[in-house]
Design an enzyme around this catalytic site. Structure first.
Site, PDB file in Angstrom:
ATOM      1  N   SER A 100      48.515 -62.559  23.018  1.00 38.05           N
ATOM      2  CA  SER A 100      48.679 -63.999  23.225  1.00 38.05           C
ATOM      3  C   SER A 100      50.169 -64.352  23.286  1.00 38.05           C
ATOM      4  CB  SER A 100      47.937 -64.762  22.126  1.00 38.05           C
ATOM      5  OG  SER A 100      47.744 -66.112  22.474  1.00 38.05           O
TER       6      SER A 100
ATOM      7  N   ASP B 246      40.483 -64.748  31.110  1.00 40.02           N
ATOM      8  CA  ASP B 246      41.237 -65.211  29.942  1.00 40.02           C
ATOM      9  C   ASP B 246      42.046 -66.469  30.272  1.00 40.02           C
ATOM     10  OD1 ASP B 246      42.740 -65.540  27.653  1.00 40.02           O
ATOM     11  OD2 ASP B 246      43.431 -63.460  27.557  1.00 40.02           O
TER      12      ASP B 246
ATOM     13  N   HIS C 203      39.633 -64.178  25.647  1.00 40.53           N
ATOM     14  CA  HIS C 203      40.920 -63.904  25.020  1.00 40.53           C
ATOM     15  C   HIS C 203      40.801 -62.917  23.856  1.00 40.53           C
ATOM     16  CE1 HIS C 203      45.128 -64.662  24.448  1.00 40.53           C
ATOM     17  NE2 HIS C 203      44.971 -65.112  23.213  1.00 40.53           N
TER      18      HIS C 203
END
Length: 626
Positions: free
Chosen positions: A150, A214, A347
């Site tokens: 991330s 994602d 994600h």
């Protein structure tokens, strides 16, 4: 002088290649560190609130720096400081002291990146043991790797580029690839950021692993400042601390934001597709006048996990941007809420990289579709578990063709190399002929009394056309990103600038253009000389603007003009001393020809008119013939 042989052919454009077995082990190791199961491993002797260092010995000695993600929107889009608003997408210029290579070399325009991520990176440098830990790993000859999931992946990218800058400046890039491995990292920099990374050959050092659906990598494509609450809702849902993550039962913030993200991504992908597909409609310029598009663009090598058995590998940033939109195209039967839920869930679905990396097949999908005959594709094509429309395939194929066209343009420019070398040889012969007559070629060209002066002017104009074509192609992105870093062209550009720019200066002042336009340096200097100067400065890693030896005569002309207009020497003394000091360095290094010191040189004649007290203490005294 340049040799008669043209530069060697450029390397082929980068293509997707299979990862080595060692690299696969490293990627799996990075995935295990970025998605730990339970407590951190015992081999974690160095820990900081903002990063961890893990040392491993297999498959080789390695220090992996792991950067955790942030689930606060304030760490993605900083609030305006001091009442001064930030750009809507939260971007800022990179610090040239930290990232001197992140700029467009010719134009000098600096790259821009996410301001919050830049701030977090700067905080790591100034307030954590990051630098000392990296230096220790290098001293121990370990492979240094930066990784993160991330937003942690975006920080890892900045740290990796900083590390590459440090190695490049020290002339010791001996670390094995890859340097940086990220998972679901958001876009971080603009098109100049991407261009600079590709120009320096660093794209292969930065591997971004992405799930096709994602949502996180695409968040910077939306106006961060206007959607901080919605982005916070997304991050809350994604945060491991949030129980029972699900958009259902919450406000409509997440599906509404997802719809905004789709529209933003569509606008950017369509705009860029029009650009590389050759659309010349004025509507494009009008569009950007009314709609501000996100500056962020993909940077590095992207590996899309199309299935648990297949990775789609792309180095073409235009193609990556298209996939960021087309992978999210909604099925007519799919509800927006369901699509948003799938995108958020993706994600946290990078588990196959931890478990099956050794068996995943890397596919150069772009190379495959670009070789297909246009119109032969079916209406929908599957990439792993994701289907792409015919329009998507068309845009991907166009992105591949545009990259090939830029390579063909480079080949065309290479074919002009011999013409350039022949013209430079002719002008070098002209310079030597002038020296045999006891006059500098600058003074002879300015007077234009002989046939060889006329012939030299013809050569000057021929070369101007060839180099102006190169500069304009660079400005229109029609040459590969790495062109300005090719050593053979940097050397040729430096030879051209040092030999021919004095003739442009002579022509400028011969026609008294300074009286109407202004000084040559501030108003009359062509881009072709500015670009080739900056190429050399970038290659040698020296400050921009420090290689002005080819402008020696322009500085002399301006000082002569100021003195002729009645300016007192006392007011010009600092400029004269600076010129003398620079000229001595240029003469000693050989970058300025000795012909400027001929007894008949207009520079020598002018210097002898300076006050005796100054001349007797000048560093040029020993060089000037008495």
């Amino acid at each position: 002088m340049p040799t008669d042989s043209p530069p060697p052919p450029p390397p082929p454009p980068p293509r997707a290649a299979s990862l080595s077995d060692d690299d696969r082990l490293l990627v799996a190791h990075c995935a295990a560190l970025s998605f730990p199961s339970g407590a951190p491993p015992a081999s974690c002797p160095s820990t900081s609130p903002s990063f961890q260092v893990h040392h491993a010995s297999h498959p080789y000695p390695c220090s992996a720096f792991v950067f955790p993600p942030s689930w606060s929107a304030a760490d993605w889009a900083p609030s305006p400081a001091g009442g001064v608003g930030r750009p809507p997408f939260g971007d800022a210029e990179v610090d040239p002291a930290l990232f001197p290579s992140l700029r467009a070399v010719g134009s000098g325009v600096p790259a821009r990146a996410n301001a919050a991520f830049l701030g977090a990176f700067r905080g790591l440098l100034d307030g954590s043991p990051l630098q000392s830990e990296v230096l220790r790993a290098v001293a121990e000859e370990k492979r240094v790797v930066f990784t993160g999931h991330s937003s942690g992946g975006s920080i890892a990218t900045l740290v990796a580029i900083w590390f590459l800058e440090q190695c490049t400046r020290q002339g010791s890039v001996n670390q094995a690839h890859p340097f940086c491995v990220t998972f679901g990292a958001p876009l971080i920099g603009d098109s100049i950021f991407n261009h600079a990374v590709r120009r320096e050959g660093w794209s292969q050092c930065i591997l971004h692993f992405l799930l096709p659906l994602d949502i996180v990598p695409r968040i910077p494509l939306t106006p961060l400042a206007s959607f901080k609450e919605e982005i916070q809702a997304v991050l809350d849902w994604l945060s491991p601390q949030t129980p029972n993550r699900s958009p259902a039962g919450r406000s409509h913030a997440i599906p509404e934001y997802y719809e905004t993200l789709l529209r933003s991504t569509l606008s950017i992908a369509s705009y860029e597709a029009c650009s590389f597909m050759g659309c010349t409609s004025s509507i494009l310029g009008t569009l950007t006048s009314f709609i501000e598009l996100s500056p962020y663009r993909p940077c590095g090598t992207y590996l899309f996990l199309a299935s648990s058995e297949q990775l789609i590998v792309l180095t073409n940033s235009d193609a990556v941007l298209q996939l960021l939109f087309y992978f999210l195209q909604l099925d007519p039967q799919q509800q927006l809420l369901d699509a948003a839920a799938r995108s958020l869930s993706a994600h946290w679905q990078y588990e196959p990289i931890k478990q099956c990396m050794q068996d995943i097949v890397c596919v150069d999908y772009l190379g495959t579709i670009s070789s297909d005959i246009p119109g032969r594709q079916s209406n929908r094509t599957a990439i792993g578990s994701v289907e792409l429309s015919k329009e998507a395939i068309l845009h991907l194929s166009a992105a591949a063709q545009w990259e090939k066209q830029r390579q063909r343009n480079q080949t065309k420019i290479d074919d002009n190399c011999r013409k350039i070398q022949e013209a430079l040889k002719s002008l070098n012969d002209y310079k030597r002929t002038c020296e045999l007559y006891g006059v500098s070629y600058y003074d002879s060209f300015k007077l234009q009394r002989e046939v060889h002066d006329f012939n030299a002017n013809v050569r000057r104009l021929e070369l101007a056309g060839l180099w102006d074509e190169i500069v304009e192609m660079l400005r229109r992105r029609e040459l590969p990103d790495g062109f300005e870093a090719r050593e053979e062209w940097v050397r040729l550009g430096t030879l051209y600038r040092r030999l021919v720019e004095p003739l442009d200066i002579a022509n400028y002042y011969r026609h008294s253009k300074n009286e109407d336009t202004g000084s040559y340096l501030s108003k009359g200097r062509p881009r072709r000389y500015k670009y080739t100067q900056k190429w050399q400065e970038q290659l040698q890693r020296i400050p921009f603007g420090s290689s002005l030896e080819s402008c020696f005569w322009a500085m002399v002309e301006e000082l002569q003009a100021d003195m002729a207009n009645g300016r007192a020497f006392a007011n010009l003394r600092d400029r004269v001393v600076k010129l003398e000091s620079d000229a001595q360095g240029w003469l000693n290094s050989g970058s300025l020809g000795k012909d400027v010191l001929l007894s008949s040189s207009s520079f020598v004649a002018w210097w002898k008119t300076l006050p005796e007290q100054h001349r007797s203490a000048s560093c040029m005294l020993k060089h000037i013939p008495q």
